[in-house]
Design a protein around this motif. Structure first.
Motif, PDB file in Angstrom:
ATOM      1  N   TRP A   1       0.842  -1.205   0.000  1.00  0.00           N
ATOM      2  CA  TRP A   1       0.000   0.000   0.000  1.00  0.00           C
ATOM      3  C   TRP A   1       0.872   1.247   0.000  1.00  0.00           C
ATOM      4  O   TRP A   1       0.641   2.180  -0.785  1.00  0.00           O
ATOM      5  N   PHE A   2       1.897   1.274   0.848  1.00  0.00           N
ATOM      6  CA  PHE A   2       2.807   2.413   0.925  1.00  0.00           C
ATOM      7  C   PHE A   2       3.594   2.565  -0.385  1.00  0.00           C
ATOM      8  O   PHE A   2       3.635   3.649  -0.971  1.00  0.00           O
ATOM      9  N   ALA A   3       4.187   1.483  -0.853  1.00  0.00           N
ATOM     10  CA  ALA A   3       4.982   1.538  -2.092  1.00  0.00           C
ATOM     11  C   ALA A   3       4.135   1.985  -3.277  1.00  0.00           C
ATOM     12  O   ALA A   3       4.559   2.837  -4.073  1.00  0.00           O
ATOM     13  N   ASP A   4       2.930   1.428  -3.414  1.00  0.00           N
ATOM     14  CA  ASP A   4       2.045   1.811  -4.518  1.00  0.00           C
ATOM     15  C   ASP A   4       1.610   3.273  -4.399  1.00  0.00           C
ATOM     16  O   ASP A   4       1.541   3.992  -5.399  1.00  0.00           O
ATOM     17  N   GLY A   5       1.324   3.708  -3.165  1.00  0.00           N
ATOM     18  CA  GLY A   5       0.911   5.094  -2.961  1.00  0.00           C
ATOM     19  C   GLY A   5       2.020   6.077  -3.303  1.00  0.00           C
ATOM     20  O   GLY A   5       1.776   7.090  -3.971  1.00  0.00           O
ATOM     21  N   VAL A   6       3.235   5.776  -2.888  1.00  0.00           N
ATOM     22  CA  VAL A   6       4.361   6.661  -3.199  1.00  0.00           C
ATOM     23  C   VAL A   6       4.605   6.682  -4.703  1.00  0.00           C
ATOM     24  O   VAL A   6       4.841   7.742  -5.288  1.00  0.00           O
ATOM     25  N   LYS A   7       4.504   5.535  -5.329  1.00  0.00           N
ATOM     26  CA  LYS A   7       4.689   5.474  -6.788  1.00  0.00           C
ATOM     27  C   LYS A   7       3.642   6.333  -7.496  1.00  0.00           C
ATOM     28  O   LYS A   7       3.950   7.076  -8.432  1.00  0.00           O
ATOM     29  N   ARG A   8       2.391   6.261  -7.017  1.00  0.00           N
ATOM     30  CA  ARG A   8       1.314   7.067  -7.603  1.00  0.00           C
ATOM     31  C   ARG A   8       1.561   8.557  -7.373  1.00  0.00           C
ATOM     32  O   ARG A   8       1.456   9.370  -8.296  1.00  0.00           O
ATOM     33  N   LEU A   9       1.922   8.915  -6.149  1.00  0.00           N
ATOM     34  CA  LEU A   9       2.118  10.328  -5.804  1.00  0.00           C
ATOM     35  C   LEU A   9       3.319  10.948  -6.522  1.00  0.00           C
ATOM     36  O   LEU A   9       3.316  12.140  -6.819  1.00  0.00           O
ATOM     37  N   THR A  10       4.329  10.138  -6.797  1.00  0.00           N
ATOM     38  CA  THR A  10       5.521  10.640  -7.496  1.00  0.00           C
ATOM     39  C   THR A  10       5.422  10.410  -8.999  1.00  0.00           C
ATOM     40  O   THR A  10       6.364  10.741  -9.720  1.00  0.00           O
TER      41      THR A  10
ATOM     42  N   GLY B   1       5.699   7.752 -10.471  1.00  0.00           N
ATOM     43  CA  GLY B   1       6.730   6.799 -10.846  1.00  0.00           C
ATOM     44  C   GLY B   1       8.117   7.391 -10.990  1.00  0.00           C
ATOM     45  O   GLY B   1       9.054   6.685 -11.350  1.00  0.00           O
ATOM     46  N   ARG B   2       8.261   8.656 -10.667  1.00  0.00           N
ATOM     47  CA  ARG B   2       9.570   9.323 -10.793  1.00  0.00           C
ATOM     48  C   ARG B   2      10.314   9.229  -9.461  1.00  0.00           C
ATOM     49  O   ARG B   2       9.925   9.875  -8.493  1.00  0.00           O
ATOM     50  N   ARG B   3      11.368   8.476  -9.462  1.00  0.00           N
ATOM     51  CA  ARG B   3      12.138   8.269  -8.237  1.00  0.00           C
ATOM     52  C   ARG B   3      13.001   9.472  -7.877  1.00  0.00           C
ATOM     53  O   ARG B   3      13.608   9.494  -6.808  1.00  0.00           O
ATOM     54  N   ASP B   4      13.028  10.486  -8.740  1.00  0.00           N
ATOM     55  CA  ASP B   4      13.780  11.703  -8.429  1.00  0.00           C
ATOM     56  C   ASP B   4      12.872  12.818  -7.895  1.00  0.00           C
ATOM     57  O   ASP B   4      13.324  13.945  -7.695  1.00  0.00           O
ATOM     58  N   THR B   5      11.603  12.503  -7.642  1.00  0.00           N
ATOM     59  CA  THR B   5      10.677  13.468  -7.039  1.00  0.00           C
ATOM     60  C   THR B   5      11.104  13.699  -5.591  1.00  0.00           C
ATOM     61  O   THR B   5      11.433  12.751  -4.873  1.00  0.00           O
ATOM     62  N   ARG B   6      11.098  14.960  -5.159  1.00  0.00           N
ATOM     63  CA  ARG B   6      11.446  15.252  -3.763  1.00  0.00           C
ATOM     64  C   ARG B   6      10.313  14.766  -2.865  1.00  0.00           C
ATOM     65  O   ARG B   6       9.144  15.066  -3.094  1.00  0.00           O
ATOM     66  N   VAL B   7      10.691  14.035  -1.827  1.00  0.00           N
ATOM     67  CA  VAL B   7       9.746  13.473  -0.872  1.00  0.00           C
ATOM     68  C   VAL B   7      10.183  13.898   0.529  1.00  0.00           C
ATOM     69  O   VAL B   7      11.365  13.841   0.859  1.00  0.00           O
ATOM     70  N   VAL B   8       9.223  14.325   1.341  1.00  0.00           N
ATOM     71  CA  VAL B   8       9.473  14.668   2.741  1.00  0.00           C
ATOM     72  C   VAL B   8       8.722  13.655   3.600  1.00  0.00           C
ATOM     73  O   VAL B   8       7.513  13.521   3.494  1.00  0.00           O
ATOM     74  N   VAL B   9       9.471  12.941   4.442  1.00  0.00           N
ATOM     75  CA  VAL B   9       8.900  11.908   5.312  1.00  0.00           C
ATOM     76  C   VAL B   9       8.961  12.407   6.753  1.00  0.00           C
ATOM     77  O   VAL B   9       9.979  12.962   7.182  1.00  0.00           O
TER      78      VAL B   9
ATOM     79  N   ALA C   1      10.886   4.727   7.418  1.00  0.00           N
ATOM     80  CA  ALA C   1      10.220   4.991   6.128  1.00  0.00           C
ATOM     81  C   ALA C   1      11.165   5.694   5.158  1.00  0.00           C
ATOM     82  O   ALA C   1      11.191   5.368   3.963  1.00  0.00           O
ATOM     83  N   ALA C   2      11.955   6.643   5.656  1.00  0.00           N
ATOM     84  CA  ALA C   2      12.920   7.324   4.795  1.00  0.00           C
ATOM     85  C   ALA C   2      13.956   6.335   4.277  1.00  0.00           C
ATOM     86  O   ALA C   2      14.296   6.326   3.080  1.00  0.00           O
ATOM     87  N   ARG C   3      14.437   5.479   5.146  1.00  0.00           N
ATOM     88  CA  ARG C   3      15.412   4.446   4.745  1.00  0.00           C
ATOM     89  C   ARG C   3      14.790   3.508   3.709  1.00  0.00           C
ATOM     90  O   ARG C   3      15.411   3.151   2.717  1.00  0.00           O
TER      91      ARG C   3
ATOM     92  N   ARG D   1      16.113   2.915  -0.086  1.00  0.00           N
ATOM     93  CA  ARG D   1      16.474   1.567  -0.544  1.00  0.00           C
ATOM     94  C   ARG D   1      15.638   1.142  -1.746  1.00  0.00           C
ATOM     95  O   ARG D   1      16.056   0.294  -2.520  1.00  0.00           O
ATOM     96  N   ALA D   2      14.464   1.747  -1.912  1.00  0.00           N
ATOM     97  CA  ALA D   2      13.603   1.458  -3.072  1.00  0.00           C
ATOM     98  C   ALA D   2      14.025   2.264  -4.292  1.00  0.00           C
ATOM     99  O   ALA D   2      13.410   2.151  -5.352  1.00  0.00           O
ATOM    100  N   GLY D   3      15.052   3.100  -4.136  1.00  0.00           N
ATOM    101  CA  GLY D   3      15.583   3.835  -5.282  1.00  0.00           C
ATOM    102  C   GLY D   3      15.180   5.289  -5.391  1.00  0.00           C
ATOM    103  O   GLY D   3      15.561   5.964  -6.343  1.00  0.00           O
ATOM    104  N   TYR D   4      14.416   5.800  -4.424  1.00  0.00           N
ATOM    105  CA  TYR D   4      14.073   7.225  -4.453  1.00  0.00           C
ATOM    106  C   TYR D   4      15.325   8.014  -4.075  1.00  0.00           C
ATOM    107  O   TYR D   4      16.017   7.663  -3.119  1.00  0.00           O
ATOM    108  N   THR D   5      15.611   9.058  -4.827  1.00  0.00           N
ATOM    109  CA  THR D   5      16.905   9.741  -4.687  1.00  0.00           C
ATOM    110  C   THR D   5      16.851  11.083  -3.966  1.00  0.00           C
ATOM    111  O   THR D   5      17.899  11.601  -3.600  1.00  0.00           O
ATOM    112  N   ARG D   6      15.662  11.636  -3.754  1.00  0.00           N
ATOM    113  CA  ARG D   6      15.557  12.962  -3.116  1.00  0.00           C
ATOM    114  C   ARG D   6      14.649  12.874  -1.890  1.00  0.00           C
ATOM    115  O   ARG D   6      13.578  13.449  -1.848  1.00  0.00           O
TER     116      ARG D   6
END
Length: 176
Positions: A109-118, A120-128, A140-142, A146-151
């Protein structure tokens, strides 16, 4: 006799809780005692404060991983909350996503939600974030890194720091 049995149960429970590891030796996620001083930043993640978090509103995806105390999530993913939750306006709430071992269905649920919110762009800035001194946001940040998000920005002061800086909160429901 009942008192002695109860005392033995308390001692056994305390001993097993003390013997439980704080961190998973394989993943590095915190497994227990989620409220406590967090003295390190997950590798590849940037720690930010309330001022920096406020400056990123509207420019980043905000993810609140504060647990939903007393809540129940059914098999269809619908949450029944025991109490209301308030979060940073515009944030997406993913209760339980910061646990070291996630309950069934939460990880996907978390992985799918983050993918939807970004998108699918792993370079989208995310604040946890979560609360101050909360290992769930650290986990969650870790996990995202580890899932490949870079920002990934980790707002370690969380909701407590947001409120202490005089900023308002908004009612929240778990993300769908």
């Amino acid at each position: 006799m009942k008192t002695a049995a109860a005392l033995l149960l308390v001692i056994a429970t305390s001993a097993s809780a003390q013997d439980a590891p704080l961190f998973d030796p394989v993943t590095g996620y915190r497994l227990t005692a989620y409220r406590g001083v967090v003295d390190s930043v997950p590798e590849g993640v940037v720690r930010i404060d309330a001022r920096q978090a406020a400056a990123l509103r509207g420019k980043a995806v905000f993810l609140d991983v504060t647990p939903a105390e007393g809540a129940v999530r059914d098999a269809e993913g619908t949450w029944r909350l025991a109490m209301p939750h308030a979060t940073i306006p515009g944030a997406h709430w993913y209760p339980e996503a910061g646990r070291g071992i996630q309950p069934a269905g939460i990880g996907a649920w978390f992985a799918d939600g983050v993918k939807r919110l970004t998108r699918g762009r792993r370079d989208t800035r995310v604040v946890v974030f979560c609360l101050a001194d909360c290992w769930m946001s650290w986990n969650a940040a870790r996990r995202l890194r580890r899932a490949g998000y870079t920002r990934i920005n980790w707002f370690s002061e969380g909701l407590d720091g947001w409120k202490e800086s005089g900023r308002t909160l908004a009612d929240a429901r778990p993300d769908r």
